[in-house]
Scaffold this active site. Structure first.
Site, PDB file in Angstrom:
ATOM      1  N   ASP A 115     -65.769  79.123  16.121  1.00 31.50           N
ATOM      2  CA  ASP A 115     -64.949  78.176  15.530  1.00 31.50           C
ATOM      3  C   ASP A 115     -65.573  77.260  15.252  1.00 31.50           C
ATOM      4  O   ASP A 115     -66.886  76.966  15.436  1.00 31.50           O
ATOM      5  CB  ASP A 115     -63.783  77.879  16.453  1.00 31.50           C
ATOM      6  CG  ASP A 115     -62.795  77.347  15.978  1.00 31.50           C
ATOM      7  OD1 ASP A 115     -62.392  76.994  14.791  1.00 31.50           O
ATOM      8  OD2 ASP A 115     -61.883  76.546  16.760  1.00 31.50           O
ATOM      9  N   CYS A 150     -61.137  82.006  13.721  1.00 29.30           N
ATOM     10  CA  CYS A 150     -60.066  81.768  13.661  1.00 29.30           C
ATOM     11  C   CYS A 150     -59.415  81.241  12.306  1.00 29.30           C
ATOM     12  O   CYS A 150     -58.211  81.194  11.917  1.00 29.30           O
ATOM     13  CB  CYS A 150     -59.505  80.892  14.732  1.00 29.30           C
ATOM     14  SG  CYS A 150     -60.451  79.210  14.786  1.00 29.30           S
ATOM     15  N   GLN A 164     -52.925  82.257  18.246  1.00 26.52           N
ATOM     16  CA  GLN A 164     -54.507  82.958  17.861  1.00 26.52           C
ATOM     17  C   GLN A 164     -54.930  83.884  18.760  1.00 26.52           C
ATOM     18  O   GLN A 164     -55.329  84.852  18.237  1.00 26.52           O
ATOM     19  CB  GLN A 164     -55.314  81.644  17.620  1.00 26.52           C
ATOM     20  CG  GLN A 164     -56.693  82.150  17.000  1.00 26.52           C
ATOM     21  CD  GLN A 164     -56.644  82.447  15.697  1.00 26.52           C
ATOM     22  OE1 GLN A 164     -56.038  81.988  14.835  1.00 26.52           O
ATOM     23  NE2 GLN A 164     -57.306  83.372  15.460  1.00 26.52           N
ATOM     24  N   ARG A 203     -47.235  72.160  17.009  1.00 26.51           N
ATOM     25  CA  ARG A 203     -48.445  71.795  16.925  1.00 26.51           C
ATOM     26  C   ARG A 203     -48.790  70.419  17.349  1.00 26.51           C
ATOM     27  O   ARG A 203     -48.141  69.715  16.648  1.00 26.51           O
ATOM     28  CB  ARG A 203     -49.061  72.150  15.345  1.00 26.51           C
ATOM     29  CG  ARG A 203     -50.482  71.787  15.296  1.00 26.51           C
ATOM     30  CD  ARG A 203     -51.273  72.417  14.183  1.00 26.51           C
ATOM     31  NE  ARG A 203     -51.633  73.885  14.389  1.00 26.51           N
ATOM     32  CZ  ARG A 203     -52.532  74.502  13.527  1.00 26.51           C
ATOM     33  NH1 ARG A 203     -53.039  74.004  12.719  1.00 26.51           N
ATOM     34  NH2 ARG A 203     -52.613  75.633  13.861  1.00 26.51           N
ATOM     35  N   ARG A 255     -52.244  87.393  12.567  1.00 26.82           N
ATOM     36  CA  ARG A 255     -51.372  86.332  13.049  1.00 26.82           C
ATOM     37  C   ARG A 255     -50.133  86.491  12.542  1.00 26.82           C
ATOM     38  O   ARG A 255     -49.266  86.532  13.567  1.00 26.82           O
ATOM     39  CB  ARG A 255     -51.862  84.926  12.282  1.00 26.82           C
ATOM     40  CG  ARG A 255     -53.151  84.465  12.645  1.00 26.82           C
ATOM     41  CD  ARG A 255     -53.119  83.950  14.003  1.00 26.82           C
ATOM     42  NE  ARG A 255     -52.115  83.103  14.394  1.00 26.82           N
ATOM     43  CZ  ARG A 255     -52.355  81.693  14.098  1.00 26.82           C
ATOM     44  NH1 ARG A 255     -53.556  81.183  13.745  1.00 26.82           N
ATOM     45  NH2 ARG A 255     -51.183  81.032  14.523  1.00 26.82           N
ATOM     46  N   HIS A 259     -54.803  77.626  21.851  1.00 24.44           N
ATOM     47  CA  HIS A 259     -54.070  78.254  20.795  1.00 24.44           C
ATOM     48  C   HIS A 259     -53.771  79.521  21.245  1.00 24.44           C
ATOM     49  O   HIS A 259     -54.378  80.471  20.465  1.00 24.44           O
ATOM     50  CB  HIS A 259     -55.180  78.066  19.810  1.00 24.44           C
ATOM     51  CG  HIS A 259     -54.614  78.168  18.499  1.00 24.44           C
ATOM     52  ND1 HIS A 259     -53.222  78.444  18.258  1.00 24.44           N
ATOM     53  CD2 HIS A 259     -54.990  78.303  17.343  1.00 24.44           C
ATOM     54  CE1 HIS A 259     -53.046  78.362  16.827  1.00 24.44           C
ATOM     55  NE2 HIS A 259     -54.107  78.437  16.204  1.00 24.44           N
TER      56      HIS A 259
HETATM   57  N1  NVA Z   1     -60.328  74.380  16.831  1.00 26.66           N
HETATM   58  C1  NVA Z   1     -59.787  74.301  15.656  1.00 26.66           C
HETATM   59  C2  NVA Z   1     -58.890  75.147  15.346  1.00 26.66           C
HETATM   60  C3  NVA Z   1     -58.212  75.188  14.064  1.00 26.66           C
HETATM   61  C4  NVA Z   1     -57.198  76.126  13.946  1.00 26.66           C
HETATM   62  C5  NVA Z   1     -58.775  72.849  15.716  1.00 26.66           C
HETATM   63  O1  NVA Z   1     -58.286  72.459  16.611  1.00 26.66           O
HETATM   64  O2  NVA Z   1     -59.134  72.115  14.451  1.00 26.66           O
HETATM   65  N1   CP Z   2     -56.228  79.356  12.869  1.00 23.57           N
HETATM   66  C1   CP Z   2     -55.027  78.809  12.662  1.00 23.57           C
HETATM   67  O1   CP Z   2     -54.303  78.205  13.488  1.00 23.57           O
HETATM   68  O2   CP Z   2     -55.208  78.307  11.231  1.00 23.57           O
HETATM   69  P1   CP Z   2     -54.215  77.218  10.676  1.00 23.57           P
HETATM   70  O3   CP Z   2     -54.785  75.705  11.189  1.00 23.57           O
HETATM   71  O4   CP Z   2     -54.223  76.992   9.378  1.00 23.57           O
HETATM   72  O5   CP Z   2     -52.834  77.250  11.113  1.00 23.57           O
END
Ligand code: NVA
Ligand code: CP
Length: 305
Positions: free
Chosen positions: A219, A257, A132, A102, A285, A129
């Site tokens: 989101d 998500c 997801q 990540r 997930r 992502h």
């Molecule tokens: N769009 C959000 C998704 C988190 C799972 C982010 O990047 O923070």
């Molecule tokens: N939806 C998702 O990726 O959640 P987290 O940021 O908690 O991993």
């Protein structure tokens, strides 16, 4: 497949196989007998940003499948003191079978994948992502029984939106995107959608987007890394909240998500209400990723009878 940087590193055939596996493995989980298809396999997970669902679902998934997962904050690796990426991935590949990362900047995943002989899985970047998106597809398939579905995205054309839109284009899900001006999908995603043949339109009007929708997805308006522009974003997204007024004339189901910012992009009553698929998405997930992990790490078991 070698690496999964975005959902379109998978073909429709790959995704069909992963979802079939996911459905079987979800049933095994319910029955309490998930098969040890990844015995002796280890996934290393590197995190540059916080995570709840991604981290825990991958760790639990690897354990359920008889394998192991090792999680690091990127700052704990010698990489943070200047060791090269290629030396890092070369060393990790001596011990583990795949790397999930990540990252703040998608280009780090591209560098990782160009130097790694073991699969790199994107656990979220600023651009995409894909894990997801697999859970989203599983959730839609479970609820509708096919992908002959009209989806609407209402909100930021962010990482999750780009992967979802690409997933729609691969699986044939029609899509309407409602974003404020300046928050549209990336040009790369738009060009992929245009060549896919799905029905696609973009609007700045959330009401128009949801009017024919079977499922409405949103989101956060303030993704990780966007905090410095929070005030501007809250103002720009005014009117884009998913709430009972917006959904008044539809029977659309609702996706998110997570993590949700309750009563910003989605009202609490909708998030917790009967239309919400959100908790199934979160649950899926685990199962979608179990399908992915078997597809990548034990392809001989892919698409069992
Ligand atoms: N769009 C959000 C998704 C988190 C799972 C982010 O990047 O923070
Ligand atoms: N939806 C998702 O990726 O959640 P987290 O940021 O908690 O991993």
């Amino acid at each position: 497949m070698t690496h999964l940087l975005d959902i379109d590193d998978l073909t429709k055939t790959d995704i069909d196989s992963i979802l079939k596996l996911a459905i079987e493995l979800k049933q095994s989980h319910i029955d309490g007998n998930v098969p040890s298809l990844l015995h002796g396999k280890t996934l290393s997970m590197l995190f540059e940003k916080p995570s709840t669902r991604t981290r825990v679902s991958f760790e639990v998934g690897m354990n359920l499948l008889g394998g192991d997962a090792i999680t690091f904050d990127l700052s704990q690796l010698q990489l943070s003191r200047g060791e090269t990426l290629s030396d890092t991935t070369k060393s990790l590949s001596l011990y583990v079978d795949a790397i999930l990362a990540r990252v703040t900047d998608h280009s780090l995943l591209e560098q990782l994948s160009s130097t790694s002989k073991i699969p790199i899985i994107n656990g979220l970047s600023d651009k995409s992502h894909p894990c997801q998106a697999l859970a989203d597809l599983l959730t839609i398939y479970e609820n509708f029984g096919n992908f002959d579905v009209q989806a609407a995205w209402v909100g930021d054309g962010n990482n999750v939106a780009n992967s979802f839109a690409r997933a729609c284009s691969i699986m044939g899900i029609d899509l309407v995107m409602a974003t404020p001006k300046g928050y549209e999908l990336s040009p790369e995603t738009l060009s992929k959608i245009e060549s896919s043949g799905i029905s696609f339109s973009a609007t700045n009007d959330p009401q128009k987007a949801v009017s024919e929708a079977d499922v409405v997805y949103t989101d956060t308006w303030v993704s990780m890394g966007d905090e410095s522009t929070r005030d501007k974003r809250l103002s720009d997204f005014d009117g884009f909240q998913i709430n009972s007024k917006l959904l008044d004339k539809t029977e659309a189901l609702v996706m998110h998500c997570l993590p949700a910012h309750r009563d910003e992009e989605i009202s609490t009553d909708i998030l917790d209400g009967d239309r919400s698929l959100v908790w199934t998405q979160a649950e899926n997930r685990l199962h979608a990723q179990n399908g992915l992990l078997v597809h990548i790490l034990n392809p001989a078991q892919d698409a069992p009878k």
